[in-house]
Scaffold this active site. Structure first.
Site, PDB file in Angstrom:
ATOM      1  NE  ARG A 112     -27.295 -32.250 -23.506  1.00 38.56           N
ATOM      2  CZ  ARG A 112     -27.307 -33.545 -23.745  1.00 38.56           C
ATOM      3  NH1 ARG A 112     -26.448 -34.176 -23.454  1.00 38.56           N
ATOM      4  NH2 ARG A 112     -28.330 -33.900 -24.490  1.00 38.56           N
ATOM      5  CE  LYS A 134     -22.928  -9.579 -22.882  1.00 38.52           C
ATOM      6  NZ  LYS A 134     -23.110  -8.329 -23.163  1.00 38.52           N
ATOM      7  CD  GLU A 176     -15.550  -1.593 -26.726  1.00 38.10           C
ATOM      8  OE1 GLU A 176     -16.039  -1.443 -25.316  1.00 38.10           O
ATOM      9  OE2 GLU A 176     -16.626  -2.134 -27.479  1.00 38.10           O
ATOM     10  CE  LYS A 218     -16.707  -7.570 -20.193  1.00 37.63           C
ATOM     11  NZ  LYS A 218     -16.618  -7.603 -21.581  1.00 37.63           N
ATOM     12  CD  GLU A 228     -25.879  -6.968 -21.317  1.00 36.70           C
ATOM     13  OE1 GLU A 228     -24.787  -7.126 -21.218  1.00 36.70           O
ATOM     14  OE2 GLU A 228     -26.676  -6.198 -21.682  1.00 36.70           O
ATOM     15  NE  ARG A 232     -21.131  -8.788 -19.263  1.00 33.98           N
ATOM     16  CZ  ARG A 232     -20.626 -10.005 -19.422  1.00 33.98           C
ATOM     17  NH1 ARG A 232     -20.738 -10.856 -18.687  1.00 33.98           N
ATOM     18  NH2 ARG A 232     -19.743  -9.941 -20.704  1.00 33.98           N
ATOM     19  CG  ASN A 236     -24.180  -2.795 -23.719  1.00 38.58           C
ATOM     20  OD1 ASN A 236     -23.121  -3.216 -24.180  1.00 38.58           O
ATOM     21  ND2 ASN A 236     -25.071  -3.384 -23.057  1.00 38.58           N
ATOM     22  CG  HIS A 239     -21.680  -0.341 -27.055  1.00 40.53           C
ATOM     23  ND1 HIS A 239     -20.755   0.215 -26.359  1.00 40.53           N
ATOM     24  CD2 HIS A 239     -20.971  -1.725 -27.497  1.00 40.53           C
ATOM     25  CE1 HIS A 239     -19.561  -0.390 -26.293  1.00 40.53           C
ATOM     26  NE2 HIS A 239     -19.750  -1.710 -26.994  1.00 40.53           N
ATOM     27  CG  HIS A 243     -24.725  -2.233 -30.964  1.00 37.49           C
ATOM     28  ND1 HIS A 243     -25.224  -2.602 -29.624  1.00 37.49           N
ATOM     29  CD2 HIS A 243     -23.625  -2.670 -30.891  1.00 37.49           C
ATOM     30  CE1 HIS A 243     -24.394  -3.439 -29.040  1.00 37.49           C
ATOM     31  NE2 HIS A 243     -23.186  -3.426 -29.873  1.00 37.49           N
ATOM     32  CG  HIS A 256     -17.956  -3.275 -31.784  1.00 31.53           C
ATOM     33  ND1 HIS A 256     -19.229  -3.154 -31.632  1.00 31.53           N
ATOM     34  CD2 HIS A 256     -17.327  -3.394 -30.386  1.00 31.53           C
ATOM     35  CE1 HIS A 256     -19.423  -2.932 -30.488  1.00 31.53           C
ATOM     36  NE2 HIS A 256     -18.651  -3.201 -29.583  1.00 31.53           N
TER      37      HIS A 256
HETATM   38  N1  GLY Z   1     -19.000  -6.347 -24.050  1.00 29.52           N
HETATM   39  C1  GLY Z   1     -19.830  -5.954 -22.923  1.00 29.52           C
HETATM   40  C2  GLY Z   1     -19.994  -7.060 -22.157  1.00 29.52           C
HETATM   41  O1  GLY Z   1     -19.113  -8.118 -22.359  1.00 29.52           O
HETATM   42  O2  GLY Z   1     -20.786  -7.063 -21.606  1.00 29.52           O
END
Ligand code: GLY
Length: 360
Positions: A112, A134, A176, A218, A228, A232, A236, A239, A243, A256
């Site tokens: 956990r 993430k 990026e 960031k 997000e 956040r 993107n 993106h 994507h 990417h």
């Molecule tokens: N790569 C976008 C984020 O970390 O929110």
């Protein structure tokens, strides 16, 4: 050093040459496993293991996106159990985005949740995927569909590792970097224009300054919106089409970052239409991408069907109820939350893009 301020989950990102030497400092005597891939292991595995000592084990995974899968994730969990890791155990993710995302998700799900340290060795991982918590793996149905928000204990971005990064991967990471500047920091965009040659020569001082600035930007966004729920999503920028292109090319034709490099001029074409963004500034963005080896015309996959791209956008996990949203800029360094652009305008822009008349 850049601090990510998230209350009890706060941590520090250390950026600079030789940062891998600081691993023991951030581990505070804890024991665990280094997780890496075969390419990175060849270059940095032995010195890292030597520094950590015989108490530490190592898991070497095959290099490549296919590793970010459920079988490799469950295999890693089994290895953690076999190594006797308890809740004080810790993982070190030594590698690029695939290693970082998979290791983070294993750390999030083992007992956990145990601690992990990100030691990114690619530019894209240093400026984006290792920062912000993430983690996840791909499913057959799509990328990153299983995952968790799980913040690392620390991030150590050793910019020495960028010296060995293949040119194509370096360029993909630069996409990026340019994203942060165009969407959120006009001054940084000017700095990138002025320092493009030094960056391309991979001069350590320029790289360090650049990675630090991306992490600062960031960190600011993640501190406002860790999960997000809103802000956040500005990360993107570029993106939405990016994507869709990755999906349309079977996740194999484009890296990417290359897909994001294609997506940004398209998002700016939408911004020109919907927000009055300056076409001249959009031209500067394309010129800067070219300077970093991201030649839009060369990267663009041939024979794309605009309807296929639109369908891929509708199915993206970020498209709520099929509504396609774009992060748009009204001026350089200033973007808003994702918004829907009228479907007829989007169709016209997509058709134009597939016929080479938009966003070049
Ligand atoms: N790569 C976008 C984020 O970390 O929110």
């Amino acid at each position: 050093m850049v601090d990510i301020r998230l209350g009890a989950r706060s941590y520090t990102i250390r950026v600079g040459t030789g940062m891998l030497d600081c691993l023991s400092e951030v581990l505070h005597g804890r024991r665990g496993l280094v997780v890496t891939d075969s390419n990175v292991d060849r270059l940095y595995g032995a010195p890292v293991m030597l520094r950590l000592g015989p108490e530490w084990g190592k898991v070497v995974l095959p290099a490549g996106e296919a590793t970010k899968s459920a079988p490799h994730w469950s295999g890693l969990l089994e290895q953690m159990a076999q190594a006797g890791l308890d809740r004080q155990g810790v993982l070190v993710a030594l590698g690029g985005g695939v290693v970082g995302d998979l290791t983070g998700f294993a750390a999030a799900s083992y007992m956990r949740g145990i601690g992990f340290v990100q030691a990114p060795t690619t530019l894209l991982a240093m400026v984006d995927s290792s920062v912000g918590g993430k983690t996840g793996i791909n499913l057959a149905a799509g990328k990153n569909l299983a995952g968790a928000f799980h913040q690392p204990l620390a991030v150590l971005a050793d910019t020495n590792t960028l010296a060995t990064l293949p040119g194509r991967e370096f360029a993909a990471g630069m996409a990026e970097v340019v994203k942060y500047a165009v969407a959120l920091d006009a001054e940084f965009f000017g700095w990138l224009e002025q320092n493009a040659d030094a960056i391309q020569r991979r001069e350590p001082a320029a790289l360090e300054k650049m990675v630090v600035r991306c992490c600062e930007i960031k960190a600011g966004v993640v501190a406002q919106d860790e999960r997000e729920a809103g802000r956040r999503a500005v990360l993107n920028f570029g993106h939405t089409l990016g994507h869709a292109l990755e999906k349309a090319t079977g996740y194999s034709g484009l890296l990417h970052g290359e897909a994001v490099a294609l997506g940004m001029p398209f998002a700016l074409a939408c911004s020109i239409e919907a927000k009055g963004f300056s076409p001249k500034v959009a031209g500067r963005v394309v010129a800067l991408l070219h300077k970093f080896g991201l030649n839009i015309a060369r990267l663009k996959p041939p024979g794309l069907d605009w309807r296929e791209l639109r369908a891929a956008m509708e199915r993206d996990k970020k498209a709520a109820a099929g509504a396609i949203r774009f992060v748009l800029c009204d001026r350089l360094g200033h973007c808003g939350l994702p918004e829907v652009i009228p479907p007829e305008d989007l169709d016209a822009l997509l058709k134009g893009w597939c016929q080479d008349v938009v966003g070049q």
